[in-house]
Motif scaffolding. Structure first.
Motif, PDB file in Angstrom:
ATOM      1  N   ARG A  70       0.831  -1.208   0.000  1.00 56.29           N
ATOM      2  CA  ARG A  70       0.000   0.000   0.000  1.00 56.29           C
ATOM      3  C   ARG A  70       0.868   1.262   0.000  1.00 56.29           C
ATOM      4  O   ARG A  70       0.605   2.214  -0.755  1.00 56.29           O
ATOM      5  N   SER A  71       1.900   1.267   0.814  1.00 58.10           N
ATOM      6  CA  SER A  71       2.753   2.449   0.902  1.00 58.10           C
ATOM      7  C   SER A  71       3.543   2.672  -0.384  1.00 58.10           C
ATOM      8  O   SER A  71       3.595   3.791  -0.907  1.00 58.10           O
ATOM      9  N   LEU A  72       4.143   1.614  -0.912  1.00 55.95           N
ATOM     10  CA  LEU A  72       5.015   1.752  -2.074  1.00 55.95           C
ATOM     11  C   LEU A  72       4.247   2.082  -3.351  1.00 55.95           C
ATOM     12  O   LEU A  72       4.661   2.930  -4.142  1.00 55.95           O
ATOM     13  N   ILE A  73       3.113   1.413  -3.560  1.00 56.86           N
ATOM     14  CA  ILE A  73       2.384   1.579  -4.820  1.00 56.86           C
ATOM     15  C   ILE A  73       1.469   2.791  -4.794  1.00 56.86           C
ATOM     16  O   ILE A  73       1.448   3.592  -5.737  1.00 56.86           O
ATOM     17  N   HIS A  74       0.720   2.969  -3.707  1.00 54.52           N
ATOM     18  CA  HIS A  74      -0.315   4.002  -3.704  1.00 54.52           C
ATOM     19  C   HIS A  74       0.119   5.302  -3.041  1.00 54.52           C
ATOM     20  O   HIS A  74      -0.531   6.335  -3.229  1.00 54.52           O
ATOM     21  N   GLU A  75       1.191   5.271  -2.263  1.00 59.24           N
ATOM     22  CA  GLU A  75       1.675   6.510  -1.642  1.00 59.24           C
ATOM     23  C   GLU A  75       2.981   6.973  -2.293  1.00 59.24           C
ATOM     24  O   GLU A  75       3.110   8.126  -2.693  1.00 59.24           O
ATOM     25  N   LYS A  76       3.944   6.064  -2.410  1.00 53.05           N
ATOM     26  CA  LYS A  76       5.210   6.429  -3.054  1.00 53.05           C
ATOM     27  C   LYS A  76       5.102   6.448  -4.578  1.00 53.05           C
ATOM     28  O   LYS A  76       5.905   7.081  -5.255  1.00 53.05           O
ATOM     29  N   ARG A  77       4.139   5.708  -5.099  1.00 51.85           N
ATOM     30  CA  ARG A  77       3.874   5.652  -6.545  1.00 51.85           C
ATOM     31  C   ARG A  77       5.112   5.225  -7.346  1.00 51.85           C
ATOM     32  O   ARG A  77       5.510   5.864  -8.322  1.00 51.85           O
ATOM     33  N   ILE A  78       5.733   4.139  -6.913  1.00 52.19           N
ATOM     34  CA  ILE A  78       6.926   3.658  -7.597  1.00 52.19           C
ATOM     35  C   ILE A  78       6.549   3.016  -8.930  1.00 52.19           C
ATOM     36  O   ILE A  78       5.400   2.627  -9.157  1.00 52.19           O
ATOM     37  N   LEU A  94      -5.015  -9.144   0.408  1.00 51.01           N
ATOM     38  CA  LEU A  94      -4.942  -7.861  -0.281  1.00 51.01           C
ATOM     39  C   LEU A  94      -6.323  -7.412  -0.735  1.00 51.01           C
ATOM     40  O   LEU A  94      -7.098  -8.206  -1.266  1.00 51.01           O
ATOM     41  N   PRO A  95      -6.621  -6.131  -0.560  1.00 51.23           N
ATOM     42  CA  PRO A  95      -7.912  -5.613  -1.035  1.00 51.23           C
ATOM     43  C   PRO A  95      -7.923  -5.496  -2.554  1.00 51.23           C
ATOM     44  O   PRO A  95      -6.867  -5.541  -3.197  1.00 51.23           O
ATOM     45  N   PRO A  96      -9.099  -5.327  -3.148  1.00 54.65           N
ATOM     46  CA  PRO A  96      -9.179  -5.139  -4.607  1.00 54.65           C
ATOM     47  C   PRO A  96      -8.341  -3.947  -5.059  1.00 54.65           C
ATOM     48  O   PRO A  96      -8.171  -2.968  -4.331  1.00 54.65           O
ATOM     49  N   ASN A  97      -7.796  -4.047  -6.272  1.00 52.64           N
ATOM     50  CA  ASN A  97      -7.021  -2.969  -6.905  1.00 52.64           C
ATOM     51  C   ASN A  97      -5.709  -2.657  -6.192  1.00 52.64           C
ATOM     52  O   ASN A  97      -5.165  -1.555  -6.345  1.00 52.64           O
ATOM     53  N   SER A  98      -5.172  -3.606  -5.435  1.00 59.10           N
ATOM     54  CA  SER A  98      -3.924  -3.359  -4.706  1.00 59.10           C
ATOM     55  C   SER A  98      -2.773  -3.028  -5.643  1.00 59.10           C
ATOM     56  O   SER A  98      -1.896  -2.230  -5.302  1.00 59.10           O
ATOM     57  N   PHE A  99      -2.754  -3.639  -6.818  1.00 53.90           N
ATOM     58  CA  PHE A  99      -1.665  -3.414  -7.763  1.00 53.90           C
ATOM     59  C   PHE A  99      -2.057  -2.470  -8.897  1.00 53.90           C
ATOM     60  O   PHE A  99      -1.330  -2.334  -9.878  1.00 53.90           O
ATOM     61  N   SER A 100      -3.211  -1.845  -8.759  1.00 59.46           N
ATOM     62  CA  SER A 100      -3.691  -0.942  -9.803  1.00 59.46           C
ATOM     63  C   SER A 100      -3.245   0.480  -9.505  1.00 59.46           C
ATOM     64  O   SER A 100      -3.722   1.113  -8.564  1.00 59.46           O
ATOM     65  N   ASN A 101      -2.296   0.957 -10.296  1.00 54.00           N
ATOM     66  CA  ASN A 101      -1.833   2.340 -10.188  1.00 54.00           C
ATOM     67  C   ASN A 101      -1.200   2.724 -11.516  1.00 54.00           C
ATOM     68  O   ASN A 101      -0.422   1.953 -12.080  1.00 54.00           O
ATOM     69  N   GLN A 102      -1.521   3.906 -12.001  1.00 57.66           N
ATOM     70  CA  GLN A 102      -1.050   4.303 -13.324  1.00 57.66           C
ATOM     71  C   GLN A 102       0.463   4.432 -13.408  1.00 57.66           C
ATOM     72  O   GLN A 102       1.040   4.420 -14.501  1.00 57.66           O
ATOM     73  N   ASN A 103       1.153   4.544 -12.262  1.00 57.53           N
ATOM     74  CA  ASN A 103       2.605   4.676 -12.275  1.00 57.53           C
ATOM     75  C   ASN A 103       3.331   3.335 -12.303  1.00 57.53           C
ATOM     76  O   ASN A 103       4.479   3.264 -12.732  1.00 57.53           O
ATOM     77  N   LEU A 104       2.674   2.281 -11.819  1.00 55.49           N
ATOM     78  CA  LEU A 104       3.327   0.979 -11.724  1.00 55.49           C
ATOM     79  C   LEU A 104       3.468   0.355 -13.108  1.00 55.49           C
ATOM     80  O   LEU A 104       2.487   0.092 -13.788  1.00 55.49           O
TER      81      LEU A 104
END
Length: 463
Positions: free
Chosen positions: A122-130, A153-163
């Motif tokens: 959660r921190s790395l993907i959705h806050e740090k946006r690595i 893991l909750p839904p969309n855990s790996f969903s981020n436009q930066n990943l």
């Protein structure tokens, strides 16, 4: 007069104090820039220097945050100590405020308390946006009863436009919802993964933009085929156990590697007109790792996955084992394609069981010497060694679509004279040809057989 030892030491200490004072006078921005050239652990150590240095490491910009909990694990280490190390790693991730592009975390599952790994994600993907994340849960060598982690893991855990890339190792997936809406993900690596085949299929369907996919999975039960349907995929590595079959639909696929498969050949279906399975993973009877590689040269502004081939495969566990095999399609009148073939073979670390070369026929003829490409083309075929300073060797070479052209003969002859082929060269001529081409084929094969006479144990066979 010699200086006394005491005065010398005092002077040295004075120089050191002056140096430290000089560094302390530098502005924070410059100190942060200096610390950014260190590893995160080295930068953190400076926090003990003074109150001013305490938070500087948190502002550093690092392209790669690499943390390895396994080095804190030893036989007899109290569990509380390993949990403290994991909590410290969590603090590092949460407290770091600078830009992070890539993060790699290695750990043993028993080191992590409930929900800790989920908090890292959660921190790395959705806050740090690595952009790139690797999470590997290794099996601890001295705690053999520890099982794979089943992440909650909750839904969309790996969903981020930066990943852009995600690598997960050592997990048991019970549901696929953590991968919901992974539209931007370009590269996915799943290794030592346990799951039902339906879960894996939904995961792959949730990542439609992948151009690189590496799978090393073990399914709990045989309940259908693995389905890979992706219009952008260019590189695919599969090593799977306890599956009924594999169905691949990807018109852009250039490289397909099979590490190990438990299904039969008739249940392995690839809908791709460019990848030719003349002989493949099942042909040798020994199930060696096999790669089919369609060499292509895209426009200059596009990146060819073939250029990254060796780097990707060197990280795969099953690949390039002794006696692996390769099927490759190449246009010998295209200098770039020949160079790409060279790169792969020269870099091969072990001897190969089978090398299968399909000669692609190009309608465009190249006039040597007209331009720089033509000059390079002519120079290449005038070289005395095809694989300079390389130890590459192969037991059996297959030449498909052989027309007896100058380029094809030169390639085949150098495989013989450089002792690259050890036992057998099998030649399969064009299926249809003119009388003049038939004569060229016969003459080329006759000359190759003459060359082979000087190499004991080498046979030239027309099939």
């Amino acid at each position: 007069m010699k200086r006394s030892k005491v005065s010398s030491n005092a002077q040295d200490k004075g120089v050191l104090v002056d140096a430290v004072d000089g560094i302390n006078k530098l502005p924070n921005d410059l100190l942060i820039q200096i610390l950014s050239n260190l590893s995160i652990e080295e930068a953190m150590r400076t926090s003990v220097l003074s109150h001013r240095w305490g938070d500087l490491w948190k502002e550093t910009t690092t392209s790669h945050l690499h943390l390895d909990l396994r080095r804190f694990a030893e036989v007899g280490t109290p569990l509380a100590d390993t949990h403290d190390a994991a909590r410290s790693m969590t603090k590092v991730i949460n407290n770091h405020r600078g830009h992070i592009e890539r993060c790699t975390l290695y750990f043993y599952s028993y080191q992590c308390e409930n929900g800790m790994m989920e908090a890292w994600i959660r921190s790395l993907i959705h806050e740090k946006r690595i952009k790139h994340l690797t999470l590997e849960n290794d099996l601890c060598p001295f705690k053999r009863n520890i099982k794979h982690i089943t992440p909650d893991l909750p839904p969309n855990s790996f969903s981020n436009q930066n990943l852009e890339s995600l690598a997960l190792g050592g997990y048991n997936f019970e549901a696929p919802h953590a991968f919901n809406n992974c539209w931007n993900l370009k590269r996915l690596t799943l290794y030592a993964i346990f799951a039902e085949i339906e879960v894996i299929n939904v995961v792959l369907a949730s990542c439609p933009s992948l151009d690189v996919l590496q799978l090393e999975i073990n399914c709990h039960t045989r309940s259908g085929p693995l389905k890979i349907d992706n219009r952008h995929l260019k590189f695919l590595y599969i090593s799977s156990y306890n599956i009924d079959g594999v169905e691949v639909s990807s018109p852009t696929l250039e490289i397909l590697t099979i590490g190990s498969l438990s299904c039969e050949m008739e249940n392995f279906l690839v809908a791709n007109p460019r990848l030719h399975f003349h002989r493949n993973y099942w042909s040798t009877g020994n199930f060696f790792p096999h790669t089919s590689y369609y060499i292509s040269c895209p426009d200059q502004e596009k990146k060819s996955i073939g250029r990254e081939y060796m780097n990707i495969m060197n990280g795969s566990r099953d690949f390039m084992e002794k006696f692996a095999s390769l099927s490759v399609s190449v246009d010998l009148t295209n200098t770039k394609e020949v160079e790409m073939l060279q790169e792969v073979l020269v870099s091969w670390p072990e001897e190969m069981e089978d090398l299968e070369i399909l000669f692609k026929k190009s309608n465009a003829s190249m006039k040597q010497g007209e331009n720089s490409t033509g000059i390079i083309y002519k120079k290449f075929w005038e070289e005395t060694k095809l694989f300079p300073d390389a130890c590459f060797c192969v037991y059996t070479v297959w030449l498909f679509n052989f027309s007896g052209s100058k380029e094809e003969y030169t390639l085949a002859s150098r495989l013989i004279t450089q002792e690259t082929v050890i036992e057998t060269m099998k030649i399969k001529p064009l299926l249809s040809f003119s009388p003049s081409t038939k004569l060229e084929i016969e003459e080329a094969i006759t000359k190759l057989k003459e060359l082979a006479k000087g190499h004991t144990g080498l046979d030239i066979i027309v099939v």
